[in-house]
Design a protein around this motif. Structure first.
Motif, PDB file in Angstrom:
ATOM      1  N   HIS A 171      50.611  64.130  98.322  1.00 64.53           N
ATOM      2  CA  HIS A 171      49.920  65.327  99.223  1.00 64.53           C
ATOM      3  C   HIS A 171      50.293  66.555  98.476  1.00 64.53           C
ATOM      4  O   HIS A 171      49.411  67.465  98.979  1.00 64.53           O
ATOM      5  CB  HIS A 171      49.845  64.939 100.726  1.00 64.53           C
ATOM      6  CG  HIS A 171      49.213  66.092 101.641  1.00 64.53           C
ATOM      7  ND1 HIS A 171      48.275  65.730 102.392  1.00 64.53           N
ATOM      8  CD2 HIS A 171      50.007  67.107 102.726  1.00 64.53           C
ATOM      9  CE1 HIS A 171      47.581  67.099 102.208  1.00 64.53           C
ATOM     10  NE2 HIS A 171      49.198  67.401 102.817  1.00 64.53           N
ATOM     11  N   GLN A 172      51.294  66.708  98.585  1.00 57.72           N
ATOM     12  CA  GLN A 172      51.805  68.145  97.986  1.00 57.72           C
ATOM     13  C   GLN A 172      51.035  68.729  97.114  1.00 57.72           C
ATOM     14  O   GLN A 172      50.911  69.471  96.821  1.00 57.72           O
ATOM     15  CB  GLN A 172      53.421  68.221  97.984  1.00 57.72           C
ATOM     16  CG  GLN A 172      54.213  67.786  99.211  1.00 57.72           C
ATOM     17  CD  GLN A 172      53.982  68.773 100.164  1.00 57.72           C
ATOM     18  OE1 GLN A 172      53.265  70.160 100.119  1.00 57.72           O
ATOM     19  NE2 GLN A 172      53.345  69.068 101.626  1.00 57.72           N
ATOM     20  N   LEU A 173      51.077  67.395  95.964  1.00 51.98           N
ATOM     21  CA  LEU A 173      50.512  67.853  94.734  1.00 51.98           C
ATOM     22  C   LEU A 173      48.591  68.137  95.302  1.00 51.98           C
ATOM     23  O   LEU A 173      48.244  68.924  94.408  1.00 51.98           O
ATOM     24  CB  LEU A 173      50.336  66.705  93.662  1.00 51.98           C
ATOM     25  CG  LEU A 173      49.925  66.594  92.167  1.00 51.98           C
ATOM     26  CD1 LEU A 173      49.926  67.497  91.418  1.00 51.98           C
ATOM     27  CD2 LEU A 173      50.253  65.232  91.663  1.00 51.98           C
ATOM     28  N   THR A 174      48.433  67.300  95.642  1.00 51.85           N
ATOM     29  CA  THR A 174      46.545  67.673  95.755  1.00 51.85           C
ATOM     30  C   THR A 174      46.876  68.866  96.768  1.00 51.85           C
ATOM     31  O   THR A 174      45.941  69.656  96.362  1.00 51.85           O
ATOM     32  CB  THR A 174      46.191  66.856  96.912  1.00 51.85           C
ATOM     33  OG1 THR A 174      46.195  65.178  96.543  1.00 51.85           O
ATOM     34  CG2 THR A 174      45.027  67.039  97.653  1.00 51.85           C
ATOM     35  N   LEU A 175      47.475  69.161  97.384  1.00 50.08           N
ATOM     36  CA  LEU A 175      47.522  70.780  97.859  1.00 50.08           C
ATOM     37  C   LEU A 175      47.521  71.692  96.745  1.00 50.08           C
ATOM     38  O   LEU A 175      46.836  72.496  96.477  1.00 50.08           O
ATOM     39  CB  LEU A 175      48.571  70.909  98.161  1.00 50.08           C
ATOM     40  CG  LEU A 175      48.479  70.423 100.146  1.00 50.08           C
ATOM     41  CD1 LEU A 175      49.840  70.199 101.239  1.00 50.08           C
ATOM     42  CD2 LEU A 175      46.951  70.406 100.797  1.00 50.08           C
ATOM     43  N   ALA A 176      48.873  71.795  96.161  1.00 51.28           N
ATOM     44  CA  ALA A 176      48.773  72.886  94.378  1.00 51.28           C
ATOM     45  C   ALA A 176      47.671  72.278  94.086  1.00 51.28           C
ATOM     46  O   ALA A 176      47.180  73.519  93.836  1.00 51.28           O
ATOM     47  CB  ALA A 176      49.717  71.983  94.057  1.00 51.28           C
ATOM     48  N   LEU A 177      46.825  71.089  93.743  1.00 50.02           N
ATOM     49  CA  LEU A 177      45.978  71.333  92.453  1.00 50.02           C
ATOM     50  C   LEU A 177      44.728  72.065  93.628  1.00 50.02           C
ATOM     51  O   LEU A 177      44.117  72.483  92.124  1.00 50.02           O
ATOM     52  CB  LEU A 177      45.716  69.440  92.307  1.00 50.02           C
ATOM     53  CG  LEU A 177      45.849  69.141  91.346  1.00 50.02           C
ATOM     54  CD1 LEU A 177      45.935  67.454  91.037  1.00 50.02           C
ATOM     55  CD2 LEU A 177      45.797  69.409  89.992  1.00 50.02           C
ATOM     56  N   ARG A 178      44.969  71.545  94.237  1.00 52.05           N
ATOM     57  CA  ARG A 178      43.168  72.849  94.859  1.00 52.05           C
ATOM     58  C   ARG A 178      43.265  73.560  95.094  1.00 52.05           C
ATOM     59  O   ARG A 178      42.363  74.924  94.809  1.00 52.05           O
ATOM     60  CB  ARG A 178      43.068  71.831  96.690  1.00 52.05           C
ATOM     61  CG  ARG A 178      42.673  69.997  96.588  1.00 52.05           C
ATOM     62  CD  ARG A 178      41.918  70.416  97.996  1.00 52.05           C
ATOM     63  NE  ARG A 178      41.326  68.582  98.012  1.00 52.05           N
ATOM     64  CZ  ARG A 178      41.619  68.304  98.969  1.00 52.05           C
ATOM     65  NH1 ARG A 178      41.908  68.670  99.973  1.00 52.05           N
ATOM     66  NH2 ARG A 178      40.836  67.046  99.415  1.00 52.05           N
ATOM     67  N   ASP A 179      44.527  74.962  95.131  1.00 57.19           N
ATOM     68  CA  ASP A 179      45.334  76.112  95.262  1.00 57.19           C
ATOM     69  C   ASP A 179      44.358  76.242  93.931  1.00 57.19           C
ATOM     70  O   ASP A 179      44.288  76.888  93.242  1.00 57.19           O
ATOM     71  CB  ASP A 179      46.404  76.231  95.516  1.00 57.19           C
ATOM     72  CG  ASP A 179      46.553  76.352  96.873  1.00 57.19           C
ATOM     73  OD1 ASP A 179      45.745  75.587  98.103  1.00 57.19           O
ATOM     74  OD2 ASP A 179      48.148  76.573  97.545  1.00 57.19           O
ATOM     75  N   TYR A 180      45.543  75.605  92.815  1.00 62.59           N
ATOM     76  CA  TYR A 180      45.027  76.206  91.000  1.00 62.59           C
ATOM     77  C   TYR A 180      43.265  75.828  91.099  1.00 62.59           C
ATOM     78  O   TYR A 180      42.998  76.316  90.467  1.00 62.59           O
ATOM     79  CB  TYR A 180      45.612  74.934  90.500  1.00 62.59           C
ATOM     80  CG  TYR A 180      45.000  75.481  88.612  1.00 62.59           C
ATOM     81  CD1 TYR A 180      46.068  75.808  88.259  1.00 62.59           C
ATOM     82  CD2 TYR A 180      44.190  74.106  88.524  1.00 62.59           C
ATOM     83  CE1 TYR A 180      45.421  76.147  87.163  1.00 62.59           C
ATOM     84  CE2 TYR A 180      44.130  74.816  87.379  1.00 62.59           C
ATOM     85  CZ  TYR A 180      44.532  75.044  86.435  1.00 62.59           C
ATOM     86  OH  TYR A 180      44.127  75.788  84.901  1.00 62.59           O
TER      87      TYR A 180
END
Length: 167
Positions: A115-124
């Motif tokens: 989930h944290q990776l998903t958030l980071a990917l969306r921000d990226y």
């Protein structure tokens, strides 16, 4: 015991086994690896500098310094890179779990890391879309968003399988 096929759908009696858990974890890691593959890699010296700046700004509660770190062109890519590494670490722990209960707990930890990776990917991806030119082409960005929507389903399967082994 015969090795399960990686493309087969396990029955409830077998899916909580160590062998099937390993298959699901490998699939999950491979899927997230493919999702992060188009993201630029942060040079090691830049990653070290950014991590130090972020940590120092947080410890000193210096919001201006943190905003400067966030404005670095590699900031968002580093967040993705670090989140993916945390996910891989969590998946490795889950793969080695000795009991169904432990596996369930560790898979949940990995799910949180995903989930944290998903958030980071969306921000990226949001950041990258504003760059000229973006690193990730528009068609690939759309594909990545679609893959991010599908990705949690492997965790759901892993949860169900691990829970099926609780007695």
């Amino acid at each position: 015991m015969a090795q399960p096929k990686s493309d087969s759908r396990p029955d409830e009696a077998k899916c909580g086994s160590v062998e099937y858990r390993a298959i699901f974890i490998d699939r999950t890691q491979k899927m997230y690896g493919a999702i992060v593959a188009p993201i630029e890699r942060v040079p090691p010296s830049e990653a070290e500098f950014l991590r130090r700046e972020i940590e120092d700004s947080l410890w000193s509660e210096n919001k201006g310094r943190f905003k400067i770190a966030q404005s670095n062109r590699f900031y968002h890519a580093l967040q993705v890179q670090d989140a993916y590494e945390r996910l891989c670490d969590k998946l490795a722990f889950a793969k080695k779990a000795e009991s169904a209960k432990e596996a369930t707990q560790l898979i949940f930890d990995a799910y949180d890391a995903a989930h944290q990776l998903t958030l980071a990917l969306r921000d990226y991806l949001d950041f990258d879309e504003r760059r000229n030119p973006p690193v990730v082409p528009t068609d690939k960005r759309v594909e990545l968003y679609n893959e991010l929507a599908f990705a949690p389903s492997l965790f759901h399967i892993s949860f169900r399988c691990a829970l099926s082994q609780w007695h």
